[in-house]
Design an enzyme around this catalytic site. Structure first.
Site, PDB file in Angstrom:
ATOM      1  N   LYS A   1       1.079   4.035  -3.087  1.00  8.59           N
ATOM      2  CA  LYS A   1       0.674   5.428  -2.913  1.00  8.59           C
ATOM      3  C   LYS A   1       1.846   6.386  -3.140  1.00  8.59           C
ATOM      4  O   LYS A   1       1.650   7.497  -3.663  1.00  8.59           O
ATOM      5  CB  LYS A   1       0.082   5.621  -1.514  1.00  8.59           C
TER       6      LYS A   1
ATOM      7  N   TYR B   1       0.830  -1.197   0.000  1.00  7.11           N
ATOM      8  CA  TYR B   1       0.000   0.000   0.000  1.00  7.11           C
ATOM      9  C   TYR B   1       0.872   1.258   0.000  1.00  7.11           C
ATOM     10  O   TYR B   1       0.664   2.173  -0.806  1.00  7.11           O
ATOM     11  CB  TYR B   1      -0.915  -0.011   1.220  1.00  7.11           C
TER      12      TYR B   1
END
Length: 255
Positions: A164, A160
């Site tokens: 990002k 994650y």
């Protein structure tokens, strides 16, 4: 009264991940500003209900296009369908994202690939295809929803955080290449957002307190905090803002 620079009447937007949480609030905020919408998510029935609600409440045109953004071909089809729905797009909000918490030593290739497909490849492909159409039209705004986890490491969020962080840089490249054609690209990076999912994960006071203590404003973000930032970046109010990552974290990243 909304200043005229925030008025999106006559504009057309695609919002991904639109049926739940932040995406639903984003769609409602843009519709309230007068924007016609293409809403997308995997839940076809949920999309149709959302589309009917937005038409009824705001009097805008709304098209629902179901798509699984972990599939590259489905992402390409979404781009084409969204552009066809109202003969072009003026705003693209890449909101859809997933997180699968795993310790670094437990990461598996399938999970890693799925997280990066949804969080990075899909917004990159949509940014390319929709951004290209915007460039040919001579104007547009792309807003990618990233996270403070793209700049601050979060345990058990290896894929994650990586996705990002890469999304912020992808946004800057979109801004660099599409800017000369009148297309702006920016990202927003919120802290924890108290959607239903955020409430489930962070609603327990004992768990939330240490995190909140690091936020100078003393609270997590509400969906509207992020949606208002996206509205600003989508609108003419941010006409000279390009390639920026707007942090919406109450000061967490500077504490």
């Amino acid at each position: 009264m909304i200043p005229t620079s925030f008025d999106l009447s006559g504009r057309r937007a695609l919002v991904t991940g639109a049926t739940q949480g932040l995406g639903r609030d984003l769609a409602g905020t843009l519709a309230a500003a007068g924007c016609d919408l293409v809403v997308s998510a995997r839940d076809r029935d949920g999309l149709e209900r959302l589309a009917a609600q937005l038409r009824s409440e705001h009097g805008v045109r709304v098209a629902a296009v179901a798509a699984d953004l972990s599939d590259a071909a489905a992402t390409e089809t979404l781009a084409a369908s969204a552009l066809d729905a109202f003969d072009g797009l003026d705003v693209l909000v890449n909101n859809a994202g997933i997180s699968v918490p795993q310790a670094v030593v437990d990461v598996d290739a399938a999970t890693w690939d799925r997280v990066l497909a949804v969080n990075l490849r899909a917004p990159a492909l949509l940014g390319s295809r929709v951004g290209g159409a915007m460039a040919r039209a001579g104007r547009g705004s792309i807003v990618n929803v990233s996270s403070v986890a793209g700049s601050l490491a979060l345990a058990e969020h290896f894929s994650y955080c990586a996705s990002k962080a890469a999304l912020v840089m992808a946004t800057k490249v979109l801004a660099l290449e599409l800017g000369p054609s009148g297309v702006r690209a920016n990202s927003v990076s919120p802290t924890v957002v108290m959607t239903e999912m955020g409430q489930r994960v962070w609603g327990e006071e004992a768990k939330a307190a240490p995190m909140i203590s690091r936020i100078p404003l003393g609270r997590f973000a509400q969906p509207g905090d992020v949606s208002d930032a996206v509205l600003f970046l989508a609108s003419d109010a941010s006409g000279m803002v390009n390639g920026v990552d707007l942090t919406v974290d109450g000061g967490f990243s500077v504490a």
